[in-house]
Design a protein around this motif. Structure first.
Motif, PDB file in Angstrom:
ATOM      1  N   GLU A 225       0.856  -1.412   0.040  1.00  0.00           N
ATOM      2  CA  GLU A 225      -0.032  -0.011   0.024  1.00  0.00           C
ATOM      3  C   GLU A 225       0.822   1.414  -0.075  1.00  0.00           C
ATOM      4  O   GLU A 225       1.897   1.331   0.201  1.00  0.00           O
ATOM      5  CB  GLU A 225      -0.928  -0.023   1.214  1.00  0.00           C
ATOM      6  CG  GLU A 225      -0.143  -0.081   2.344  1.00  0.00           C
ATOM      7  CD  GLU A 225      -1.207  -0.357   3.720  1.00  0.00           C
ATOM      8  OE1 GLU A 225      -2.425  -0.424   3.460  1.00  0.00           O
ATOM      9  OE2 GLU A 225      -0.781  -0.640   4.752  1.00  0.00           O
ATOM     10  N   GLN A 226       0.084   2.284  -0.109  1.00  0.00           N
ATOM     11  CA  GLN A 226       0.749   3.634  -0.247  1.00  0.00           C
ATOM     12  C   GLN A 226       0.841   4.359   1.172  1.00  0.00           C
ATOM     13  O   GLN A 226      -0.298   4.372   1.834  1.00  0.00           O
ATOM     14  CB  GLN A 226       0.063   4.572  -0.993  1.00  0.00           C
ATOM     15  CG  GLN A 226       0.303   4.146  -2.481  1.00  0.00           C
ATOM     16  CD  GLN A 226       1.777   4.971  -3.161  1.00  0.00           C
ATOM     17  OE1 GLN A 226       2.401   5.751  -2.602  1.00  0.00           O
ATOM     18  NE2 GLN A 226       1.855   4.800  -4.646  1.00  0.00           N
ATOM     19  N   ARG A 227       1.826   4.815   1.700  1.00  0.00           N
ATOM     20  CA  ARG A 227       2.011   5.487   3.099  1.00  0.00           C
ATOM     21  C   ARG A 227       2.891   6.719   2.895  1.00  0.00           C
ATOM     22  O   ARG A 227       4.062   6.404   2.536  1.00  0.00           O
ATOM     23  CB  ARG A 227       2.310   4.604   4.232  1.00  0.00           C
ATOM     24  CG  ARG A 227       1.364   3.172   4.526  1.00  0.00           C
ATOM     25  CD  ARG A 227       2.277   2.716   5.631  1.00  0.00           C
ATOM     26  NE  ARG A 227       1.546   1.445   6.065  1.00  0.00           N
ATOM     27  CZ  ARG A 227       1.818   0.441   6.629  1.00  0.00           C
ATOM     28  NH1 ARG A 227       3.012   0.715   7.304  1.00  0.00           N
ATOM     29  NH2 ARG A 227       1.305  -0.537   7.101  1.00  0.00           N
ATOM     30  N   ASP A 228       2.159   7.883   3.095  1.00  0.00           N
ATOM     31  CA  ASP A 228       3.093   9.095   3.043  1.00  0.00           C
ATOM     32  C   ASP A 228       3.855   9.232   1.730  1.00  0.00           C
ATOM     33  O   ASP A 228       4.839   9.474   1.634  1.00  0.00           O
ATOM     34  CB  ASP A 228       4.130   9.182   4.172  1.00  0.00           C
ATOM     35  CG  ASP A 228       3.359   9.238   5.630  1.00  0.00           C
ATOM     36  OD1 ASP A 228       2.100   9.849   5.617  1.00  0.00           O
ATOM     37  OD2 ASP A 228       3.909   8.577   6.441  1.00  0.00           O
ATOM     38  N   GLY A 229       3.168   8.892   0.529  1.00  0.00           N
ATOM     39  CA  GLY A 229       3.742   8.929  -0.761  1.00  0.00           C
ATOM     40  C   GLY A 229       4.731   7.742  -1.081  1.00  0.00           C
ATOM     41  O   GLY A 229       5.440   7.995  -2.176  1.00  0.00           O
ATOM     42  N   LYS A 230       4.953   6.771  -0.202  1.00  0.00           N
ATOM     43  CA  LYS A 230       5.696   5.683  -0.485  1.00  0.00           C
ATOM     44  C   LYS A 230       5.084   4.293  -0.499  1.00  0.00           C
ATOM     45  O   LYS A 230       3.976   4.082   0.275  1.00  0.00           O
ATOM     46  CB  LYS A 230       6.876   5.635   0.556  1.00  0.00           C
ATOM     47  CG  LYS A 230       7.890   6.763   0.812  1.00  0.00           C
ATOM     48  CD  LYS A 230       8.763   6.621   2.026  1.00  0.00           C
ATOM     49  CE  LYS A 230       9.804   7.679   1.877  1.00  0.00           C
ATOM     50  NZ  LYS A 230      10.673   7.659   2.859  1.00  0.00           N
ATOM     51  N   ILE A 231       5.698   3.356  -1.319  1.00  0.00           N
ATOM     52  CA  ILE A 231       5.055   2.067  -1.270  1.00  0.00           C
ATOM     53  C   ILE A 231       5.679   1.375  -0.257  1.00  0.00           C
ATOM     54  O   ILE A 231       6.675   1.175  -0.147  1.00  0.00           O
ATOM     55  CB  ILE A 231       5.071   1.646  -2.566  1.00  0.00           C
ATOM     56  CG1 ILE A 231       4.419   2.151  -3.863  1.00  0.00           C
ATOM     57  CG2 ILE A 231       4.876   0.142  -2.779  1.00  0.00           C
ATOM     58  CD1 ILE A 231       4.624   1.669  -5.143  1.00  0.00           C
ATOM     59  N   VAL A 232       4.778   0.595   0.457  1.00  0.00           N
ATOM     60  CA  VAL A 232       5.379  -0.162   1.705  1.00  0.00           C
ATOM     61  C   VAL A 232       4.678  -1.520   1.709  1.00  0.00           C
ATOM     62  O   VAL A 232       3.585  -1.745   1.154  1.00  0.00           O
ATOM     63  CB  VAL A 232       5.291   0.464   3.037  1.00  0.00           C
ATOM     64  CG1 VAL A 232       5.880   1.851   3.118  1.00  0.00           C
ATOM     65  CG2 VAL A 232       3.866   0.783   3.235  1.00  0.00           C
ATOM     66  N   ALA A 233       5.305  -2.516   2.130  1.00  0.00           N
ATOM     67  CA  ALA A 233       4.773  -3.892   2.213  1.00  0.00           C
ATOM     68  C   ALA A 233       5.057  -4.498   3.426  1.00  0.00           C
ATOM     69  O   ALA A 233       6.045  -4.209   4.216  1.00  0.00           O
ATOM     70  CB  ALA A 233       5.554  -4.696   1.257  1.00  0.00           C
ATOM     71  N   ALA A 234       4.058  -5.055   4.122  1.00  0.00           N
ATOM     72  CA  ALA A 234       4.115  -5.741   5.590  1.00  0.00           C
ATOM     73  C   ALA A 234       3.276  -6.868   5.480  1.00  0.00           C
ATOM     74  O   ALA A 234       2.391  -7.016   4.802  1.00  0.00           O
ATOM     75  CB  ALA A 234       3.421  -4.668   6.576  1.00  0.00           C
ATOM     76  N   PRO A 235       3.389  -7.893   6.410  1.00  0.00           N
ATOM     77  CA  PRO A 235       2.645  -8.928   6.589  1.00  0.00           C
ATOM     78  C   PRO A 235       1.100  -8.580   6.966  1.00  0.00           C
ATOM     79  O   PRO A 235       0.723  -7.834   7.508  1.00  0.00           O
ATOM     80  CB  PRO A 235       3.358  -9.718   7.695  1.00  0.00           C
ATOM     81  CG  PRO A 235       4.577  -9.252   7.674  1.00  0.00           C
ATOM     82  CD  PRO A 235       4.600  -7.913   7.455  1.00  0.00           C
ATOM     83  N   ALA A 236       0.468  -9.239   6.241  1.00  0.00           N
ATOM     84  CA  ALA A 236      -1.234  -9.265   6.650  1.00  0.00           C
ATOM     85  C   ALA A 236      -1.829 -10.121   7.311  1.00  0.00           C
ATOM     86  O   ALA A 236      -2.415 -10.221   8.336  1.00  0.00           O
ATOM     87  CB  ALA A 236      -2.017  -8.939   5.252  1.00  0.00           C
TER      88      ALA A 236
END
Length: 360
Positions: A225-236
């Motif tokens: 997802e996008q957070r503060d203009g950056k693409i981030v990945a994290a375990p769901a």
């Protein structure tokens, strides 16, 4: 070999061993007549056997053929004429070691991840330094971009839009990565480690989730997802090793996943990983060597188990509801191909075309 057949247009493409050489063939779908055959490469051999392990990829007038030792040919589908070729070892410095020592991924058991066509390009996991993933011009094989240092595993690349950005998603020896489709720039990475880099299953991508797994890391959904203009990945969500797929890829129908966990057929919720049901008895092989192929058929799932039994069941999260089953081939670890009511299955001895809707 274990290379799956494919159907592209009015033709079937598949690989086998001929006179000690990995060889690929084009057949007419209507009657099985051989239209052309081309030798590709000397074979890879290990404890699982020999022969080609990579399904061809088709794009209308072109077909991609890849050997276990990293020879990639783009040929004209009509007559097999060579258009261009690459070799992952000589062109991208990828390692090929064989089943020795601590060799990992494709360098150990050969290249089994099919390259893909995407628009005017071919995307492949070459596994070389600075060339883990390579994007090529499909007309002449020219390099458009190459990226990362990961070793190739056995999982094919996928192209999808995540967090509003078109990406190439790959499950490599080092884990799950997302690259910008335009230039190969790394957007995110989720490290995952398995003995010998045995990452095999194709990523399942739905909404903002990318789902992969293996026999040691379990089954894992990563949210991009996008957070503060950056693409981030994290375990769901993450399920334990007992739910980790070995080398059978899952299929998504609606909001559910249908998969093989050990030797049980399982239905999971995509969003949460919650198990809806598990069915035993459809695969009789031990969990360490069990295989099944799944094909979505509207509101049903067609499953071919590793003993050649074809099983049709409802894609119903409420319960396992079998419709029919039939013995169609011998023991196999090979995914079938489906097109226009015809199913192509193969085992160690033959390739069969089955009309699923034939009367009588």
């Amino acid at each position: 070999g274990f290379a799956a057949p494919i159907v592209s247009g009015d033709r079937v493409f598949y690989g086998d061993m001929q006179k000690g050489t990995e060889t690929f063939h084009a057949l007419r779908l209507a009657d099985g007549e051989t239209l052309w055959s081309e030798a590709l490469d000397a074979p890879h051999r290990d404890g699982f056997g020999t022969g080609p392990r990579c399904a061809p990829s088709g794009d209308g007038g072109l077909v991609l053929l890849q050997s276990c030792k990293g020879e990639l040919h783009c040929r004209r589908a009509e007559d097999g004429e060579l258009i261009w070729k690459k070799n992952y070892l000589s062109d991208f410095d990828a390692p090929y070691i064989g089943e020795k020592g601590k060799a990992q991924g494709a360098s150990r058991h050969g290249y089994a991840a099919s390259p893909i066509f995407d628009g005017d390009h071919v995307i492949t996991v070459a596994g070389g330094p600075g060339a883990a993933v390579v994007c090529l011009d499909k007309t002449d094989g020219a390099v458009i971009w190459q990226s990362q240092n990961d070793l190739a595993a056995y999982s094919p690349p996928r192209v999808a839009t995540l967090a509003g950005v078109e990406q190439v998603v790959c499950f490599t020896v080092g884990g799950l990565i997302g690259l910008d489709r335009k230039d190969g720039r790394l957007l995110w990475r989720e490290p995952m480690e398995t003995d010998y880099g045995r990452h095999i299953v194709a990523p399942v991508i739905h909404d903002d989730l990318v789902i992969v797994g293996s026999h040691q890391v379990g089954y894992i959904a990563t949210r991009v997802e996008q957070r503060d203009g950056k693409i981030v990945a994290a375990p769901a969500w993450k399920l334990g090793e007992e739910m980790g797929p070995n080398f059978a890829s899952s299929v998504r129908i609606g909001e559910q996943l249908y998969m093989l966990a050990g030797n049980r057929v399982v239905c999971l919720e995509v969003a949460t990983g919650e198990q809806r049901w598990a069915q035993e008895g459809n695969v009789h092989t031990t969990p360490a060597r069990a295989f099944a192929a799944f094909i979505g058929m509207g509101e049903r799932v067609l499953m071919l188990n590793d003993m050649g039994e074809l099983i049709l069941f409802e894609a119903d999260p409420a319960a396992y509801r079998e419709i029919s089953r039939a013995q169609v081939c011998g023991k196999n670890w090979c995914h079938p191909a489906y097109a226009d009511g015809k199913l192509l299955v193969r085992d160690a001895k033959k390739l069969l075309c089955i009309d699923l809707f034939a009367s009588g």
